[in-house]
Motif scaffolding. Sequence first.
Motif, PDB file in Angstrom:
ATOM      1  N   GLY A   5    -106.186  84.526  89.155  1.00  0.00           N
ATOM      2  CA  GLY A   5    -107.212  84.072  88.229  1.00  0.00           C
ATOM      3  C   GLY A   5    -106.694  83.941  86.812  1.00  0.00           C
ATOM      4  O   GLY A   5    -105.887  84.750  86.347  1.00  0.00           O
ATOM      5  N   LEU A   7    -107.881  81.817  82.766  1.00  0.00           N
ATOM      6  CA  LEU A   7    -108.815  80.973  82.024  1.00  0.00           C
ATOM      7  C   LEU A   7    -108.142  79.869  81.226  1.00  0.00           C
ATOM      8  O   LEU A   7    -108.835  79.066  80.598  1.00  0.00           O
ATOM      9  CB  LEU A   7    -109.644  81.848  81.067  1.00  0.00           C
ATOM     10  CG  LEU A   7    -110.586  82.850  81.740  1.00  0.00           C
ATOM     11  CD1 LEU A   7    -111.053  83.885  80.729  1.00  0.00           C
ATOM     12  CD2 LEU A   7    -111.773  82.147  82.356  1.00  0.00           C
ATOM     13  N   ALA A  58    -110.479  78.004  84.967  1.00  0.00           N
ATOM     14  CA  ALA A  58    -111.507  77.294  84.197  1.00  0.00           C
ATOM     15  C   ALA A  58    -110.913  75.978  83.723  1.00  0.00           C
ATOM     16  O   ALA A  58    -109.923  75.967  82.980  1.00  0.00           O
ATOM     17  CB  ALA A  58    -111.940  78.151  83.005  1.00  0.00           C
ATOM     18  N   TRP A  80    -112.682  75.967  90.874  1.00  0.00           N
ATOM     19  CA  TRP A  80    -112.805  75.758  89.431  1.00  0.00           C
ATOM     20  C   TRP A  80    -114.147  76.274  88.913  1.00  0.00           C
ATOM     21  O   TRP A  80    -115.165  76.165  89.578  1.00  0.00           O
ATOM     22  CB  TRP A  80    -112.742  74.287  89.071  1.00  0.00           C
ATOM     23  CG  TRP A  80    -111.553  73.462  89.406  1.00  0.00           C
ATOM     24  CD1 TRP A  80    -111.567  72.124  89.662  1.00  0.00           C
ATOM     25  CD2 TRP A  80    -110.168  73.843  89.460  1.00  0.00           C
ATOM     26  NE1 TRP A  80    -110.300  71.649  89.892  1.00  0.00           N
ATOM     27  CE2 TRP A  80    -109.421  72.696  89.770  1.00  0.00           C
ATOM     28  CE3 TRP A  80    -109.497  75.055  89.293  1.00  0.00           C
ATOM     29  CZ2 TRP A  80    -108.033  72.712  89.898  1.00  0.00           C
ATOM     30  CZ3 TRP A  80    -108.110  75.079  89.429  1.00  0.00           C
ATOM     31  CH2 TRP A  80    -107.393  73.928  89.722  1.00  0.00           C
ATOM     32  N   VAL A  81    -114.105  76.790  87.697  1.00  0.00           N
ATOM     33  CA  VAL A  81    -115.298  76.902  86.870  1.00  0.00           C
ATOM     34  C   VAL A  81    -115.194  75.761  85.863  1.00  0.00           C
ATOM     35  O   VAL A  81    -114.272  75.721  85.040  1.00  0.00           O
ATOM     36  CB  VAL A  81    -115.366  78.264  86.157  1.00  0.00           C
ATOM     37  CG1 VAL A  81    -116.485  78.269  85.124  1.00  0.00           C
ATOM     38  CG2 VAL A  81    -115.576  79.379  87.172  1.00  0.00           C
ATOM     39  N   THR A  83    -115.803  73.541  82.724  1.00  0.00           N
ATOM     40  CA  THR A  83    -116.138  73.905  81.351  1.00  0.00           C
ATOM     41  C   THR A  83    -116.445  72.682  80.493  1.00  0.00           C
ATOM     42  O   THR A  83    -116.001  71.568  80.792  1.00  0.00           O
ATOM     43  CB  THR A  83    -114.973  74.669  80.711  1.00  0.00           C
ATOM     44  OG1 THR A  83    -113.815  73.815  80.649  1.00  0.00           O
ATOM     45  CG2 THR A  83    -114.630  75.905  81.530  1.00  0.00           C
ATOM     46  N   GLU A 115    -120.268  80.113  80.933  1.00  0.00           N
ATOM     47  CA  GLU A 115    -119.044  79.806  81.674  1.00  0.00           C
ATOM     48  C   GLU A 115    -118.244  81.084  81.961  1.00  0.00           C
ATOM     49  O   GLU A 115    -117.712  81.258  83.059  1.00  0.00           O
ATOM     50  CB  GLU A 115    -118.208  78.803  80.886  1.00  0.00           C
ATOM     51  CG  GLU A 115    -118.839  77.415  80.843  1.00  0.00           C
ATOM     52  CD  GLU A 115    -118.249  76.507  79.788  1.00  0.00           C
ATOM     53  OE1 GLU A 115    -118.592  75.299  79.786  1.00  0.00           O
ATOM     54  OE2 GLU A 115    -117.445  76.980  78.951  1.00  0.00           O
ATOM     55  N   PHE A 119    -117.375  82.554  85.623  1.00  0.00           N
ATOM     56  CA  PHE A 119    -116.022  82.894  86.056  1.00  0.00           C
ATOM     57  C   PHE A 119    -115.979  84.323  86.593  1.00  0.00           C
ATOM     58  O   PHE A 119    -115.377  84.584  87.643  1.00  0.00           O
ATOM     59  CB  PHE A 119    -115.034  82.723  84.900  1.00  0.00           C
ATOM     60  CG  PHE A 119    -113.592  82.866  85.309  1.00  0.00           C
ATOM     61  CD1 PHE A 119    -112.833  81.752  85.604  1.00  0.00           C
ATOM     62  CD2 PHE A 119    -112.998  84.113  85.410  1.00  0.00           C
ATOM     63  CE1 PHE A 119    -111.499  81.875  85.992  1.00  0.00           C
ATOM     64  CE2 PHE A 119    -111.676  84.250  85.804  1.00  0.00           C
ATOM     65  CZ  PHE A 119    -110.925  83.133  86.088  1.00  0.00           C
ATOM     66  N   TRP A 123    -114.874  85.433  90.275  1.00  0.00           N
ATOM     67  CA  TRP A 123    -113.775  86.381  90.465  1.00  0.00           C
ATOM     68  C   TRP A 123    -114.202  87.520  91.387  1.00  0.00           C
ATOM     69  O   TRP A 123    -113.460  87.904  92.289  1.00  0.00           O
ATOM     70  CB  TRP A 123    -113.307  86.904  89.111  1.00  0.00           C
ATOM     71  CG  TRP A 123    -112.351  88.059  89.184  1.00  0.00           C
ATOM     72  CD1 TRP A 123    -112.648  89.390  89.061  1.00  0.00           C
ATOM     73  CD2 TRP A 123    -110.939  87.986  89.402  1.00  0.00           C
ATOM     74  NE1 TRP A 123    -111.515  90.150  89.185  1.00  0.00           N
ATOM     75  CE2 TRP A 123    -110.445  89.320  89.403  1.00  0.00           C
ATOM     76  CE3 TRP A 123    -110.040  86.944  89.610  1.00  0.00           C
ATOM     77  CZ2 TRP A 123    -109.101  89.630  89.585  1.00  0.00           C
ATOM     78  CZ3 TRP A 123    -108.692  87.246  89.798  1.00  0.00           C
ATOM     79  CH2 TRP A 123    -108.232  88.562  89.789  1.00  0.00           C
TER      80      TRP A 123
END
Length: 308
Positions: A5, A7, A58, A80-81, A83, A115, A119, A123
Amino acid sequence: MIVIGGLTPAWQHILVFEDFRPGRVNRASETRWCASGKVLNAALAAYHLGGLVRVLAAVGGQTRRQIEDDLEVFELDYRWVVTESPTRVCVTVIDRARQEVTELVEEAGPLTQAELDQFAAAWREEVAKARVALLIGSLPTRTSPDYYRELAASACCPLIVDCAGPPLLATLNRRPFLVKPNREELERTLGCSIRGDEELRRAIEELRAQGAERVLVTNGPAPAWFSGPEGKFRFHPPGAAHKVNPIGSGDALAGAIAVALTQGKNIIEAIKIGMGAAVDNLEQLLPCRLRPTRVAELAAQVWVEQIG
Protein backbone atom coordinates in the motif's frame (compact mmCIF):
# COMPACT_ATOMS: atom_id res chain seq x y z
CA MET A 1 -0.74 -12.89 -0.54
CA ILE A 2 1.41 -9.75 -0.29
CA VAL A 3 -0.45 -6.47 0.16
CA ILE A 4 1.52 -3.37 -0.82
CA GLY A 5 0.00 0.00 0.00
CA GLY A 6 1.04 3.56 -0.75
CA LEU A 7 -0.47 6.96 -1.41
CA THR A 8 2.10 8.48 -3.78
CA PRO A 9 2.53 6.52 -7.03
CA ALA A 10 3.86 8.32 -10.09
CA TRP A 11 3.75 8.41 -13.85
CA GLN A 12 7.45 8.40 -14.74
CA HIS A 13 9.16 10.09 -17.68
CA ILE A 14 12.68 8.75 -18.32
CA LEU A 15 14.94 10.80 -20.59
CA VAL A 16 18.34 9.50 -21.70
CA PHE A 17 21.02 11.93 -22.96
CA GLU A 18 24.40 11.04 -24.37
CA ASP A 19 25.85 14.28 -22.94
CA PHE A 20 23.52 16.39 -20.78
CA ARG A 21 24.47 20.06 -20.33
CA PRO A 22 22.47 22.11 -17.79
CA GLY A 23 21.39 25.51 -19.06
CA ARG A 24 21.48 24.45 -22.71
CA VAL A 25 19.16 22.83 -25.23
CA ASN A 26 19.49 19.07 -24.81
CA ARG A 27 18.03 16.44 -27.12
CA ALA A 28 17.22 13.06 -25.65
CA SER A 29 18.51 9.96 -27.41
CA GLU A 30 15.86 7.82 -25.74
CA THR A 31 12.62 8.53 -23.87
CA ARG A 32 10.27 6.19 -22.02
CA TRP A 33 7.13 6.51 -19.89
CA CYS A 34 6.13 4.00 -17.23
CA ALA A 35 4.12 3.42 -14.05
CA SER A 36 6.36 4.09 -11.08
CA GLY A 37 6.56 5.62 -7.62
CA LYS A 38 7.62 3.50 -4.68
CA VAL A 39 4.32 1.66 -4.22
CA LEU A 40 4.04 0.58 -7.86
CA ASN A 41 7.77 -0.15 -8.13
CA ALA A 42 7.70 -2.49 -5.12
CA ALA A 43 4.57 -4.22 -6.44
CA LEU A 44 6.12 -4.71 -9.87
CA ALA A 45 9.29 -6.11 -8.30
CA ALA A 46 7.30 -8.59 -6.20
CA TYR A 47 5.17 -9.54 -9.22
CA HIS A 48 8.19 -10.23 -11.42
CA LEU A 49 9.67 -12.47 -8.71
CA GLY A 50 6.56 -14.62 -8.65
CA GLY A 51 4.80 -13.12 -5.65
CA LEU A 52 1.04 -13.15 -5.31
CA VAL A 53 0.58 -9.38 -5.02
CA ARG A 54 -2.30 -7.02 -4.40
CA VAL A 55 -1.30 -3.36 -4.68
CA LEU A 56 -3.43 -0.60 -3.18
CA ALA A 57 -2.71 2.96 -4.31
CA ALA A 58 -4.34 6.38 -4.60
CA VAL A 59 -4.48 7.53 -8.23
CA GLY A 60 -6.34 10.18 -10.18
CA GLY A 61 -6.59 12.31 -13.30
CA GLN A 62 -5.43 11.45 -16.80
CA THR A 63 -2.24 9.89 -15.43
CA ARG A 64 -4.39 7.20 -13.79
CA ARG A 65 -5.41 5.95 -17.22
CA GLN A 66 -1.82 6.05 -18.45
CA ILE A 67 -0.71 3.99 -15.45
CA GLU A 68 -3.48 1.46 -16.08
CA ASP A 69 -2.48 1.19 -19.75
CA ASP A 70 1.13 0.54 -18.78
CA LEU A 71 0.18 -2.10 -16.21
CA GLU A 72 -2.12 -3.81 -18.72
CA VAL A 73 0.78 -5.91 -20.02
CA PHE A 74 1.17 -7.47 -16.56
CA GLU A 75 -1.26 -9.54 -14.53
CA LEU A 76 -0.64 -7.35 -11.50
CA ASP A 77 -3.68 -7.25 -9.24
CA TYR A 78 -4.39 -3.65 -8.25
CA ARG A 79 -7.01 -1.69 -6.36
CA TRP A 80 -7.28 2.08 -6.67
CA VAL A 81 -8.70 4.77 -4.48
CA VAL A 82 -9.57 7.36 -7.14
CA THR A 83 -8.62 10.90 -6.11
CA GLU A 84 -9.48 14.41 -7.20
CA SER A 85 -5.77 15.25 -7.40
CA PRO A 86 -4.09 13.86 -10.52
CA THR A 87 -1.28 11.38 -9.98
CA ARG A 88 2.03 13.21 -10.07
CA VAL A 89 4.56 13.09 -12.90
CA CYS A 90 8.23 12.58 -12.05
CA VAL A 91 11.19 12.86 -14.43
CA THR A 92 14.43 10.88 -14.53
CA VAL A 93 17.32 12.44 -16.47
CA ILE A 94 20.14 10.03 -17.34
CA ASP A 95 23.45 11.51 -18.51
CA ARG A 96 25.46 8.70 -20.08
CA ALA A 97 28.62 10.77 -20.57
CA ARG A 98 28.97 11.46 -16.84
CA GLN A 99 27.09 8.37 -15.63
CA GLU A 100 24.84 10.64 -13.59
CA VAL A 101 21.13 10.29 -12.88
CA THR A 102 19.02 13.27 -11.83
CA GLU A 103 15.52 12.79 -10.43
CA LEU A 104 12.96 15.62 -10.70
CA VAL A 105 10.24 14.84 -8.18
CA GLU A 106 6.78 16.36 -8.22
CA GLU A 107 5.26 16.24 -4.75
CA ALA A 108 1.93 14.41 -4.55
CA GLY A 109 -1.12 16.64 -4.25
CA PRO A 110 -3.29 16.57 -1.12
CA LEU A 111 -6.03 13.99 -0.62
CA THR A 112 -9.39 14.83 0.85
CA GLN A 113 -10.35 13.39 4.21
CA ALA A 114 -12.94 11.24 2.47
CA GLU A 115 -10.24 9.81 0.18
CA LEU A 116 -7.94 9.11 3.12
CA ASP A 117 -10.79 7.38 4.94
CA GLN A 118 -11.58 5.33 1.85
CA PHE A 119 -7.95 4.26 1.54
CA ALA A 120 -7.82 3.24 5.21
CA ALA A 121 -10.98 1.16 4.82
CA ALA A 122 -9.61 -0.52 1.69
CA TRP A 123 -6.31 -1.23 3.47
CA ARG A 124 -8.11 -2.92 6.36
CA GLU A 125 -10.01 -5.14 3.93
CA GLU A 126 -6.93 -6.12 1.95
CA VAL A 127 -4.46 -6.59 4.80
CA ALA A 128 -6.86 -8.99 6.55
CA LYS A 129 -6.02 -11.46 3.74
CA ALA A 130 -2.27 -10.84 3.67
CA ARG A 131 0.64 -13.04 4.72
CA VAL A 132 3.02 -10.06 4.46
CA ALA A 133 2.18 -6.37 4.16
CA LEU A 134 4.27 -3.44 2.97
CA LEU A 135 3.56 0.26 3.57
CA ILE A 136 5.78 2.30 1.29
CA GLY A 137 6.39 5.84 0.11
CA SER A 138 5.90 9.36 1.35
CA LEU A 139 2.56 10.81 2.40
CA PRO A 140 0.73 13.41 0.27
CA THR A 141 0.85 17.06 1.23
CA ARG A 142 -1.08 17.91 4.41
CA THR A 143 -1.61 14.26 5.41
CA SER A 144 -1.13 13.65 9.13
CA PRO A 145 2.21 11.95 9.89
CA ASP A 146 0.21 9.56 12.11
CA TYR A 147 -1.67 8.18 9.12
CA TYR A 148 0.64 5.20 8.57
CA ARG A 149 0.48 4.37 12.29
CA GLU A 150 -3.29 3.99 11.95
CA LEU A 151 -2.79 1.68 8.96
CA ALA A 152 -0.07 -0.30 10.74
CA ALA A 153 -2.49 -1.05 13.56
CA SER A 154 -4.61 -3.06 11.11
CA ALA A 155 -1.82 -5.42 10.08
CA CYS A 156 -1.99 -8.82 11.80
CA CYS A 157 0.84 -10.18 9.63
CA PRO A 158 4.53 -9.21 9.32
CA LEU A 159 4.61 -5.55 8.27
CA ILE A 160 7.45 -3.90 6.38
CA VAL A 161 7.56 -0.09 6.54
CA ASP A 162 9.56 1.82 3.91
CA CYS A 163 9.24 5.55 4.52
CA ALA A 164 11.09 8.25 6.44
CA GLY A 165 10.71 11.10 8.90
CA PRO A 166 7.71 11.53 11.23
CA PRO A 167 5.56 8.97 9.34
CA LEU A 168 8.19 6.29 10.03
CA LEU A 169 8.63 7.28 13.67
CA ALA A 170 4.86 7.20 14.15
CA THR A 171 4.67 3.52 13.14
CA LEU A 172 7.35 2.26 15.52
CA ASN A 173 5.13 1.74 18.55
CA ARG A 174 3.12 -0.68 16.35
CA ARG A 175 6.25 -2.89 16.32
CA PRO A 176 6.66 -3.38 12.57
CA PHE A 177 8.47 -6.55 11.51
CA LEU A 178 11.01 -4.54 9.48
CA VAL A 179 11.69 -0.88 8.73
CA LYS A 180 13.91 -0.08 5.75
CA PRO A 181 15.22 3.49 5.48
CA ASN A 182 18.32 4.33 3.50
CA ARG A 183 21.09 6.18 5.30
CA GLU A 184 19.95 9.66 4.25
CA GLU A 185 16.38 8.83 5.29
CA LEU A 186 17.63 7.56 8.65
CA GLU A 187 19.42 10.86 9.25
CA ARG A 188 16.29 12.78 8.29
CA THR A 189 14.13 10.59 10.53
CA LEU A 190 16.29 11.08 13.60
CA GLY A 191 17.25 14.69 12.80
CA CYS A 192 20.99 14.09 13.00
CA SER A 193 24.08 13.55 10.88
CA ILE A 194 25.55 10.05 11.05
CA ARG A 195 29.33 9.91 10.88
CA GLY A 196 31.03 6.56 11.06
CA ASP A 197 29.96 3.06 11.94
CA GLU A 198 29.41 3.60 15.65
CA GLU A 199 26.95 6.46 15.09
CA LEU A 200 25.15 4.36 12.48
CA ARG A 201 24.91 1.47 14.93
CA ARG A 202 23.45 3.75 17.61
CA ALA A 203 20.94 5.24 15.18
CA ILE A 204 19.73 1.78 14.16
CA GLU A 205 19.35 0.73 17.78
CA GLU A 206 17.39 3.93 18.47
CA LEU A 207 14.74 2.79 15.98
CA ARG A 208 14.66 -0.63 17.62
CA ALA A 209 14.36 0.94 21.06
CA GLN A 210 11.30 2.83 19.82
CA GLY A 211 9.64 -0.39 18.67
CA ALA A 212 10.96 -1.62 15.31
CA GLU A 213 11.60 -5.36 15.55
CA ARG A 214 14.18 -5.25 12.75
CA VAL A 215 15.98 -2.41 10.97
CA LEU A 216 17.70 -2.54 7.58
CA VAL A 217 19.63 0.56 6.47
CA THR A 218 20.85 0.70 2.88
CA ASN A 219 23.45 3.06 1.44
CA GLY A 220 23.63 2.67 -2.34
CA PRO A 221 26.56 0.42 -3.35
CA ALA A 222 27.95 0.42 0.22
CA PRO A 223 27.10 -2.41 2.64
CA ALA A 224 23.61 -2.45 4.16
CA TRP A 225 23.34 -2.74 7.94
CA PHE A 226 20.79 -4.95 9.68
CA SER A 227 19.83 -5.37 13.32
CA GLY A 228 17.15 -7.67 14.71
CA PRO A 229 16.54 -10.65 16.99
CA GLU A 230 18.71 -12.69 14.62
CA GLY A 231 21.74 -10.49 15.38
CA LYS A 232 23.61 -7.70 13.66
CA PHE A 233 24.86 -8.10 10.10
CA ARG A 234 26.35 -6.22 7.18
CA PHE A 235 25.27 -7.21 3.68
CA HIS A 236 27.86 -6.50 0.99
CA PRO A 237 26.15 -6.23 -2.42
CA PRO A 238 27.73 -7.55 -5.61
CA GLY A 239 28.81 -5.15 -8.31
CA ALA A 240 26.51 -4.43 -11.23
CA ALA A 241 27.54 -5.65 -14.66
CA HIS A 242 26.65 -2.15 -15.88
CA LYS A 243 24.88 0.76 -14.21
CA VAL A 244 21.86 2.15 -16.04
CA ASN A 245 19.25 3.59 -13.68
CA PRO A 246 19.33 3.37 -9.86
CA ILE A 247 15.81 4.75 -9.40
CA GLY A 248 13.65 2.08 -7.77
CA SER A 249 16.47 -0.09 -6.39
CA GLY A 250 15.31 0.38 -2.80
CA ASP A 251 11.75 -0.41 -3.86
CA ALA A 252 12.94 -3.57 -5.60
CA LEU A 253 14.68 -4.59 -2.38
CA ALA A 254 11.50 -4.11 -0.33
CA GLY A 255 9.30 -5.99 -2.78
CA ALA A 256 11.78 -8.85 -3.05
CA ILE A 257 12.04 -9.21 0.73
CA ALA A 258 8.25 -9.45 0.95
CA VAL A 259 8.17 -12.22 -1.66
CA ALA A 260 10.97 -14.17 0.02
CA LEU A 261 9.19 -14.04 3.38
CA THR A 262 6.01 -15.48 1.86
CA GLN A 263 8.15 -18.26 0.37
CA GLY A 264 9.34 -19.27 3.84
CA LYS A 265 12.81 -17.72 3.65
CA ASN A 266 14.34 -16.38 6.85
CA ILE A 267 15.10 -12.68 7.04
CA ILE A 268 18.82 -13.10 6.24
CA GLU A 269 18.07 -15.02 3.04
CA ALA A 270 15.27 -12.59 2.22
CA ILE A 271 17.63 -9.62 2.45
CA LYS A 272 20.15 -11.36 0.21
CA ILE A 273 17.42 -11.80 -2.41
CA GLY A 274 16.44 -8.16 -1.91
CA MET A 275 20.02 -7.02 -2.48
CA GLY A 276 20.14 -9.07 -5.67
CA ALA A 277 16.90 -7.44 -6.81
CA ALA A 278 18.31 -3.96 -6.11
CA VAL A 279 21.36 -4.61 -8.28
CA ASP A 280 19.27 -6.16 -11.06
CA ASN A 281 17.14 -3.02 -11.02
CA LEU A 282 20.28 -0.87 -11.35
CA GLU A 283 21.19 -2.72 -14.54
CA GLN A 284 17.93 -1.81 -16.32
CA LEU A 285 16.32 1.35 -17.67
CA LEU A 286 12.76 0.82 -16.42
CA PRO A 287 12.31 0.44 -12.65
CA CYS A 288 11.58 -2.93 -11.05
CA ARG A 289 10.96 -4.98 -14.18
CA LEU A 290 13.11 -7.69 -12.61
CA ARG A 291 14.64 -10.84 -14.08
CA PRO A 292 14.29 -13.73 -11.58
CA THR A 293 17.29 -15.68 -12.89
CA ARG A 294 19.54 -12.62 -12.65
CA VAL A 295 18.23 -11.79 -9.17
CA ALA A 296 19.05 -15.31 -7.96
CA GLU A 297 22.53 -15.08 -9.50
CA LEU A 298 23.22 -11.76 -7.78
CA ALA A 299 21.72 -12.87 -4.44
CA ALA A 300 24.18 -15.78 -4.36
CA GLN A 301 27.03 -13.23 -4.56
CA VAL A 302 25.92 -11.19 -1.53
CA TRP A 303 28.47 -11.49 1.28
CA VAL A 304 26.91 -11.52 4.74
CA GLU A 305 29.12 -10.42 7.62
CA GLN A 306 28.01 -10.85 11.23
CA ILE A 307 29.09 -7.95 13.43
CA GLY A 308 29.01 -6.95 17.06
